[in-house]
Design a protein around this motif. Structure first.
Motif, PDB file in Angstrom:
ATOM      1  N   ASP A   1      -0.526  -4.867 -25.753  1.00 31.76           N
ATOM      2  CA  ASP A   1      -0.414  -4.164 -24.473  1.00 31.76           C
ATOM      3  C   ASP A   1       1.027  -4.188 -23.981  1.00 31.76           C
ATOM      4  OD1 ASP A   1      -3.133  -3.692 -24.446  1.00 31.76           O
ATOM      5  OD2 ASP A   1      -3.591  -5.511 -23.302  1.00 31.76           O
TER       6      ASP A   1
ATOM      7  N   THR B   1      -3.937   6.945 -30.348  1.00 30.50           N
ATOM      8  CA  THR B   1      -3.548   7.607 -29.104  1.00 30.50           C
ATOM      9  C   THR B   1      -4.230   8.960 -28.917  1.00 30.50           C
ATOM     10  OG1 THR B   1      -1.626   8.645 -30.166  1.00 30.50           O
ATOM     11  CG2 THR B   1      -1.287   6.484 -29.142  1.00 30.50           C
TER      12      THR B   1
ATOM     13  N   GLY C   1      -7.259  -1.593 -27.059  1.00 29.49           N
ATOM     14  CA  GLY C   1      -7.276  -1.091 -25.692  1.00 29.49           C
ATOM     15  C   GLY C   1      -5.977  -0.423 -25.301  1.00 29.49           C
ATOM     16  N   ALA C   2      -4.856  -0.927 -25.830  1.00 24.73           N
ATOM     17  CA  ALA C   2      -3.555  -0.338 -25.507  1.00 24.73           C
ATOM     18  C   ALA C   2      -3.446   1.087 -26.048  1.00 24.73           C
ATOM     19  CB  ALA C   2      -2.435  -1.215 -26.077  1.00 24.73           C
TER      20      ALA C   2
ATOM     21  N   LEU D   1      -6.018   3.093 -26.760  1.00 26.67           N
ATOM     22  CA  LEU D   1      -6.972   3.927 -26.046  1.00 26.67           C
ATOM     23  C   LEU D   1      -6.476   4.289 -24.639  1.00 26.67           C
ATOM     24  CD1 LEU D   1     -10.417   2.386 -27.039  1.00 26.67           C
ATOM     25  CD2 LEU D   1      -9.525   4.624 -27.670  1.00 26.67           C
ATOM     26  N   ALA D   2      -5.702   3.402 -24.032  1.00 27.42           N
ATOM     27  CA  ALA D   2      -5.126   3.741 -22.731  1.00 27.42           C
ATOM     28  C   ALA D   2      -4.236   4.974 -22.846  1.00 27.42           C
ATOM     29  CB  ALA D   2      -4.341   2.551 -22.185  1.00 27.42           C
ATOM     30  N   GLN D   3      -3.479   5.077 -23.942  1.00 29.34           N
ATOM     31  CA  GLN D   3      -2.661   6.267 -24.180  1.00 29.34           C
ATOM     32  C   GLN D   3      -3.555   7.489 -24.390  1.00 29.34           C
ATOM     33  OE1 GLN D   3       0.721   6.450 -24.258  1.00 29.34           O
ATOM     34  NE2 GLN D   3       1.604   4.657 -25.238  1.00 29.34           N
TER      35      GLN D   3
ATOM     36  N   ARG E   1      -6.598   8.030 -23.312  1.00 26.61           N
ATOM     37  CA  ARG E   1      -7.224   8.440 -22.047  1.00 26.61           C
ATOM     38  C   ARG E   1      -6.228   9.123 -21.123  1.00 26.61           C
ATOM     39  NH1 ARG E   1      -9.999   3.087 -22.704  1.00 26.61           N
ATOM     40  NH2 ARG E   1     -12.161   3.590 -23.275  1.00 26.61           N
ATOM     41  N   ARG E   2      -4.984   8.689 -21.174  1.00 25.01           N
ATOM     42  CA  ARG E   2      -3.967   9.307 -20.334  1.00 25.01           C
ATOM     43  C   ARG E   2      -3.640  10.719 -20.825  1.00 25.01           C
ATOM     44  NH1 ARG E   2      -1.053   5.325 -20.023  1.00 25.01           N
ATOM     45  NH2 ARG E   2       0.453   5.616 -21.701  1.00 25.01           N
TER      46      ARG E   2
ATOM     47  N   PRO F   1      -7.793  13.042 -20.815  1.00 25.53           N
ATOM     48  CA  PRO F   1      -8.762  12.380 -19.926  1.00 25.53           C
ATOM     49  C   PRO F   1     -10.166  12.977 -19.982  1.00 25.53           C
ATOM     50  CG  PRO F   1      -7.250  13.781 -18.672  1.00 25.53           C
ATOM     51  CD  PRO F   1      -6.719  13.727 -20.066  1.00 25.53           C
TER      52      PRO F   1
ATOM     53  N   TRP G   1     -13.987   8.348 -25.085  1.00 21.04           N
ATOM     54  CA  TRP G   1     -13.330   7.330 -25.899  1.00 21.04           C
ATOM     55  C   TRP G   1     -14.154   6.055 -25.871  1.00 21.04           C
ATOM     56  CZ3 TRP G   1      -9.735   9.782 -28.449  1.00 21.04           C
ATOM     57  CH2 TRP G   1      -9.052  10.851 -27.844  1.00 21.04           C
TER      58      TRP G   1
ATOM     59  N   GLN H   1     -14.122   1.910 -26.986  1.00 21.21           N
ATOM     60  CA  GLN H   1     -13.407   0.754 -27.521  1.00 21.21           C
ATOM     61  C   GLN H   1     -14.400  -0.107 -28.287  1.00 21.21           C
ATOM     62  OE1 GLN H   1     -11.163  -1.627 -24.737  1.00 21.21           O
ATOM     63  NE2 GLN H   1     -10.274  -2.883 -26.369  1.00 21.21           N
TER      64      GLN H   1
END
Length: 270
Positions: free
Chosen positions: A15, A59, A80-81, A83-85, A87-88, A91, A95, A97
């Motif tokens: 992260d 990503t 998670g890091a 997937l955060a990309q 989702r950004r 959106p 997704w 995890q």
């Protein structure tokens, strides 16, 4: 200069790390230097018509391209890091995890894909078989699994590993990361091999440089992967129940060739 991140911290995609932030920049460079997998997976998704599940989606670059062509697609990744990309950037997509070796989404797909050698990030043979079995379980009858791997060049799989250091071209710092006008230097450091288990570990260094070349930030990550021989993968697919198994050495369906890509297409029986 900050201290290096130890290899055990959050795996290869920690992260807040420069690795995750720069992943798409490196992927774009790969597309220019090597075979581009994106059109290949997009076209398979269009032919399948959806829904599509991408394992190891990172990503979300490939899932996003598939969605742009009107095909229903979902992505799954352990990080998670990453997937955060995803989702950004995308959106509106779904997704998940989860570990590709142990998941149950409660639905089936017309196509499951594992791009960018994602199956090789599972570092045991048992784990790779488990991932293939999970993919099989999530396919509709007649659905297909499509994925790619590196076909190992055994000269580079010896116990002594590879001490060669390769520096990538300098990148601009990803948006919102680092000091103004700083640049990103990415270096592939040494590689170690364990032939008994077909595992290798790549040491990657990420450095933020000032305009004067001063190192402002340094991170060291270790990428653990497992190579798979063609005959071994064919047997794994058969054991997991797949039929109509096709193998290629590239994304244009080139005939199998040693030390090239492995590109696989396998079907769940109707």
């Amino acid at each position: 200069m900050t201290s290096s991140i130890p290899p055990s911290q959050n795996g290869f995609y920690p992260d807040g790390g420069l690795n995750v932030a720069s992943y798409d920049l490196r992927a774009e460079l790969d597309r220019k230097l090597f075979d581009d997998p994106l059109p290949f997976y997009r076209d398979w998704a269009i032919r399948a018509g959806g829904p599509v599940l991408e394992l190891g989606c990172g990503t979300g670059r490939i899932a996003g391209e598939i969605a742009r062509h009107g095909v229903e697609v979902e992505g799954l990744d352990l990080s998670g890091a990453m997937l955060a990309q995803a989702r950004r950037h995308y959106p509106d997509l779904t997704w998940h995890q989860a570990d590709m070796c142990d998941f149950d989404l409660g639905c089936r797909f017309a196509l499951v894909i594992v791009p960018f050698r994602g199956l090789q990030e599972v570092t045991t043979a048992a784990g790779q078989r488990a991932a293939l079995s999970r993919a099989f379980a999530h396919l509709k009858p007649g659905g297909r699994l499509v994925f790619d791997l590196i076909d190992p060049d055994l000269r580079y799989c010896l116990p002594e590993g590879d001490a060669e250091i390769v520096q990538l071209p300098l990148f601009p710092m990803p948006a919102g990361i680092g000091a103004p006008d700083s640049r990103l230097r990415i270096t592939a450091m040494e590689r170690t091999n364990t032939p008994l288990t077909q595992q290798f570990c790549e040491h990657w260094r990420f450095e933020e440089l000032s305009p004067e070349g001063k190192i402002l930030r340094r991170e060291d990550n270790w990428h653990h992967m497992r190579w798979v021989h063609r005959a071994e993968m064919a047997l794994m697919l058969e054991i997991c129940g797949f039929v109509s198994i096709s193998e290629y050495s590239g994304f244009n369906q080139e005939a199998p060739r040693y030390a090239a890509n492995q590109v696989w297409v396998a079907t769940r029986p109707a």
